[in-house]
Design an enzyme around this catalytic site. Structure first.
Site: not given
Lengths: 184, 294
Positions: A38, A103
């Site tokens: 990222h 998650k």
């Protein structure tokens, strides 16, 4: 509850029809990226350069798989905590990213961006990594091989099981689920 | 191996010696076993909670975790891709001698070997701010106790980032007492929510000093699941905390349900008249650890 089958890239109307708590089986290509990938993608965007893959309609899976054993497609590959990617997510959503799998809770900013951009955040079962890997049929490193498990992988999946956590209406299954079962 | 020596009184002394290489082999094996094979106590807890869980999604998640453990064991692949930092507890008998190398070098060599041969993920960076992966999952985090006897007990407890990151420590005022402890444990579990992969195991340390308390919380995670504390009031506290945690409604994977924790274990230690440290170390549903005695 019946399961919904969806193929990637995700069509807008399919995403807009998803609601929190629904179980979805994903088919097609997923792109993996976690912290380091990222950061590198943000640097590319800052320099005005293209990303390693087209974000539009696509789904990022937050995962750093374990090494692949000989004869297998991929190592164990369950979701990692999504919250660490929150700082980068609204920008990617505004550029067309349609779905994410991870998650854990997202920040209010991310939930707002999911709503604004009519996208979706799914969870896969954390720690069920050996089971999840069985729905990954092909895997190749697409970018940043030097990052090892953090490299961007292109996965081809069949009936990859996920649950809708944040939908395009701004819903949050983590909040709603606890409300139902909390007895304090 | 047993070596014989005479002391200054002319008596025969026997000293047990183990080779550093044997320690390396054992650590390597335990790193793999801890990541491949779910503990029987955890499997039993999954099956028990499956009967008690009322959320359908929660039930399905528990079933998936049971199935995941079966697949991992069968294929000898890690249950989770996060194969953790290798946290290693050593209980070293004071009469034991180690030959052929340093103890910690032997342990780290075992981690290197186990993580390579087991295709386990290397998740350790060399410098917490510069963050370059060491490439072999070393160094391990090693805790050593010197104990009577001539054995070496090795426990390997791989610890994942997701659950470790949700752990917390607080220095309470003694006046806050047991209610303060309960409040802090519940706040920590609630704030953790879905992140540490519930149903979790909660290790609580109470007392000692700042660092001792954190270690107590970690050690509490090694206890056989649900085995109560031998101290009656602490066993009672564990029961109360377990009930309270499961009333939070977080449930399997945080999606709502009755099963938020599989167990709450509390360890205590004497402390300063001015202190009441409390540490909460959260572990995921698999709470991996395997041990061996040399």
């Amino acid at each position: 509850m019946p399961q919904i089958k969806l193929s990637t890239p995700l069509a807008d109307e399919n995403v807009e029809n998803l609601r929190i708590g629904q179980k979805v089986l994903l088919n097609g290509i997923l792109y993996t990226a976690r912290d380091a990938a990222h950061k590198k993608m943000m640097e590319l965007l800052d320099r005005g350069e293209p990303l390693p893959f087209d974000l539009r309609g696509n789904v990022i899976y937050y995962v750093g798989p374990s090494p692949t054993k000989p004869g297998m497609v991929i190592g164990s590959a369950g979701p990692t905590t999504a919250g660490r990617m929150d700082a980068y997510t609204p920008r990617l959503l505004s550029l067309g990213l349609k779905g994410m799998i991870g998650k854990g809770k997202r920040t209010p900013e991310v939930i707002k961006a999911i709503k604004q951009n009519k996208s979706v955040y799914f969870t896969a079962v954390g720690g069920a990594a050996a089971l999840i890997s069985q729905s990954i049929k092909k895997c190749r490193v697409l970018a940043y091989p030097e990052l090892g498990p953090e490299a961007i992988h292109e996965l081809y999946v069949e009936d990859f099981p996920v649950i809708v956590v944040n939908d395009s209406l701004g819903g949050d299954l983590y909040d709603e689920g606890i409300k139902i079962y909390s007895t304090i | 191996m047993q070596h014989f020596f005479y002391n200054c009184m002319g008596e025969v002394l026997s000293i047990k010696t183990i080779a550093a290489g044997a320690i390396t082999e054992t650590v390597a094996r335990l790193c793999m076993e801890a990541n491949f094979f779910l503990g029987q106590d955890i499997t039993d807890a999954f099956n028990k909670t499956l009967g008690e869980e009322t959320s359908l999604t929660g039930k399905e998640i528990l079933k998936q975790l049971i199935q995941n453990a079966q697949i991992a064991a069968e294929n000898k692949v890690p249950m989770c891709q996060d194969t953790g930092v290798a946290v290693i507890f050593l209980e070293l008998g004071q009469d034991l001698q180690i030959a052929g190398g340093g103890l910690y070098d032997a342990v780290n060599e075992g981690v290197r070997k186990g993580y390579a041969e087991g295709y386990l993920r290397k998740s350790v960076v060399d410098h917490p701010l510069l963050r370059k992966n060491t490439g072999d999952n070393t160094p391990a985090v090693i805790h050593t106790k010197i104990v009577p006897g001539e054995n070496l007990k090795i426990t390997v407890a791989p610890k994942g980032g997701g659950s470790e990151n949700m752990s917390a420590i607080k220095m309470l005022k003694p006046s806050e007492g047991i209610e303060g402890v309960k409040k802090f444990v519940l706040e920590t579990v609630k704030a953790a929510g879905p992140n540490p992969c519930p149903p979790i195991v909660v290790g609580v340390g109470i007392g000692g000093t700042f660092e001792k308390c954190a270690l107590l919380a970690k050690e509490a995670l090694l206890r056989k699941l649900g085995g109560p504390s031998p101290i009656p009031d602490i066993a009672e506290l564990e029961k109360e905390l377990m009930n309270a945690v499961n009333k939070l409604g977080i449930g399997p994977q945080g999606l709502g349900g009755r099963t938020t924790a599989l167990a709450v274990h509390v360890e205590i230690y004497p402390c300063h008249i001015a202190s009441l440290p409390v540490a909460v170390n959260i572990n995921c549903h698999s709470t991996r650890h395997k041990e061996a005695v040399l």
